[in-house]
Design an enzyme around this catalytic site. Structure first.
Site, mmCIF file in Angstrom:
data_model
loop_
_atom_site.group_PDB
_atom_site.id
_atom_site.type_symbol
_atom_site.label_atom_id
_atom_site.label_comp_id
_atom_site.label_asym_id
_atom_site.label_seq_id
_atom_site.Cartn_x
_atom_site.Cartn_y
_atom_site.Cartn_z
ATOM 1 N N HIS A 149 -18.548 27.985 38.878
ATOM 2 C CA HIS A 149 -19.099 28.355 40.181
ATOM 3 C C HIS A 149 -20.426 29.115 40.068
ATOM 4 O O HIS A 149 -21.172 29.212 41.034
ATOM 5 C CB HIS A 149 -18.077 29.157 41.008
ATOM 6 C CG HIS A 149 -17.852 30.571 40.553
ATOM 7 N ND1 HIS A 149 -16.779 30.941 39.783
ATOM 8 C CD2 HIS A 149 -18.550 31.702 40.774
ATOM 9 C CE1 HIS A 149 -16.823 32.243 39.564
ATOM 10 N NE2 HIS A 149 -17.903 32.734 40.149
ATOM 11 N N ASP A 180 -12.544 26.597 35.993
ATOM 12 C CA ASP A 180 -13.804 27.194 36.448
ATOM 13 C C ASP A 180 -14.630 27.590 35.226
ATOM 14 O O ASP A 180 -14.797 28.760 34.902
ATOM 15 C CB ASP A 180 -13.493 28.408 37.325
ATOM 16 C CG ASP A 180 -14.739 28.982 37.984
ATOM 17 O OD1 ASP A 180 -15.787 28.307 37.954
ATOM 18 O OD2 ASP A 180 -14.665 30.097 38.513
ATOM 19 N N SER A 260 -18.826 37.342 36.938
ATOM 20 C CA SER A 260 -18.271 36.003 36.717
ATOM 21 C C SER A 260 -18.935 35.329 35.529
ATOM 22 O O SER A 260 -20.159 35.263 35.440
ATOM 23 C CB SER A 260 -18.472 35.145 37.969
ATOM 24 O OG SER A 260 -17.657 35.585 39.018
#
Length: 411
Positions: A149, A180, A260
């Site tokens: 993402h 992810d 992230s």
């Protein structure tokens, strides 16, 4: 408090002497009371030194210092291989401009009509930063890992900023269709790297360290925490899209927006997870993808330049005691092939359909690996290869069948 306790014990000793008991008994009692006095005083001072809190376990100051030194060592050794990833793209902006300069003056404005003072907007394109995340280098030639993402942005360019402030244009090599996870490449050599650990050996309560570009602003932020849980499943949202993530590591190490794609490390400095999500309505609940889930994908990108996963082509429910009772099933474990009105149990054109699998079949094992709640169908299939011939043991109408099929590739 100490004086009162001592005076109380002294009076007790005097009382013992007055009782004129056997000398040996008296000495024994006196010894016990003196020991109690010493223990009470020591306990009182220990309680005071602990700030009024009783110590938990037998952790000494030396042991605590040793763990602090481990965390400091992990941060110092690992930070050079942790990077910030910035996405930029051309965005359309509109500049407002008034044609008549007198319209902005309160006095002259009264002499002009609205149409004469109407402003115009001119569209222009500006390159702007649209997101920021983290990543870490796993190969000295600039191969690095991040979350999907972080780089799943159409028509964006990506820049990697290393811990020394240097900037490198980055190429997205592959995006994982199941997890992810994505891999990027920057040009160069001799980059510091992070070793990959074994997430399968993690224990709840184990100390971990997270490093990343917190809030997209504070690069190489280090936080410390514990493994709070294992095998978590969540629905992760990013923008307008969402996906289900399975078998995640839960940690209370602070993971903020911008973290992230950064590494979750053990105290040996090995990557055991990829920081990927946080619980929005809670504190200190973060999640990381176990590194073991992506090791095969890393090897695939290195050798094939892309990520591929084997594909069977069935929808299923793992058998539980409740499902067995509700459906009157005759087996205790396995994967029940089942669908609904919108989603067929066996996907048309899939390897499962070509092998003759049907709705209601129960897949008991694949290549001898029994399917259980801990070792479900998806986990077993992901451990196999695209194009591999596998033997399926299934239960159908009180019979055991063993068809062989060729696994396809998941789109």
């Amino acid at each position: 408090m100490e004086k009162n306790y001592r005076d109380f014990l002294v009076e007790k000793i005097k009382a013992i002497k007055r009782w004129r008991l056997n000398r040996r008994v008296s000495q024994l009692l006196i010894t016990v009371l003196v020991a109690a006095l010493a223990g009470g005083v020591a306990g009182f001072y220990g309680y005071s030194l602990a700030g009024g809190k009783l110590p938990l376990g037998n952790i000494t100051e030396k042991q605590e210092f040793a763990e602090d030194q481990l965390v400091i060592g992990v941060a110092e050794k690992s930070s050079p291989a942790v990077v910030s990833i910035v996405a930029t793209k051309d965005l359309q902006v509109f500049n407002q401009r008034q044609v008549n300069p007198f319209c902005s003056d309160p006095f002259f404005r009264q002499f002009f009509s609205d149409s004469e003072c109407r402003s115009t907007s001119t569209p222009q394109t500006q390159r702007q930063q649209v997101s920021a995340g983290s990543g870490f280098i796993v190969r000295s030639d600039g191969l690095l890992i991040t979350n999907k993402h972080v780089v799943d942005i159409a028509q964006a360019d990506f820049t990697v900023i290393t811990s020394d402030g240097k900037k490198y244009p980055a190429q997205v090599l592959a995006k994982d269709p199941l997890h992810d996870f994505a891999m990027l490449k920057i040009s160069g050599s001799g980059f510091p790297i992070l070793p990959l650990g074994d997430s399968g050996k993690l224990k709840i309560g184990q100390s971990v360290v997270a490093i990343g570009n917190a809030l997209g602003e504070f690069s190489n932020t280090v936080s410390r925490g514990l493994v709070s849980g294992l095998s978590r499943s969540i629905i992760a949202s990013s923008g307008s899209s969402s996906e289900r993530l399975e078998q995640l590591i839960q940690t209370d190490a602070a993971i903020n927006p911008g973290n992230s794609g950064g590494p979750l490390l053990n105290l040996r400095g090995e990557v055991i997870g990829i920081n990927t999500a946080i619980a929005q309505d809670a504190q200190n609940i973060g999640f990381a993808i176990p590194i073991d889930q992506v090791k095969a994908a890393i090897n695939q990108v290195s050798t094939q330049g892309r990520i591929s996963y084997p594909y069977l082509g069935v929808r299923y429910q793992m058998i539980t005691p409740e499902l067995k009772q509700a459906r009157s099933l005759k087996v205790d474990q396995g994967a029940l092939v089942s669908g609904d009105a919108q989603n067929p149990a066996v996907v048309p054109g899939s390897p499962a359909e070509r092998a003759g699998l049907r709705e209601g079949d129960i897949i008991l094992s694949i290549n001898g690996l029994n399917l259980t709640s801990e070792q479900d169908l998806a986990k077993v299939v992901q451990g196999l290869q695209v194009g591999q011939a596998v033997q399926i043991k299934l239960w159908r109408a009180d019979q055991t069948l063993t068809p062989v099929l060729i696994l396809g590739e998941r789109n």
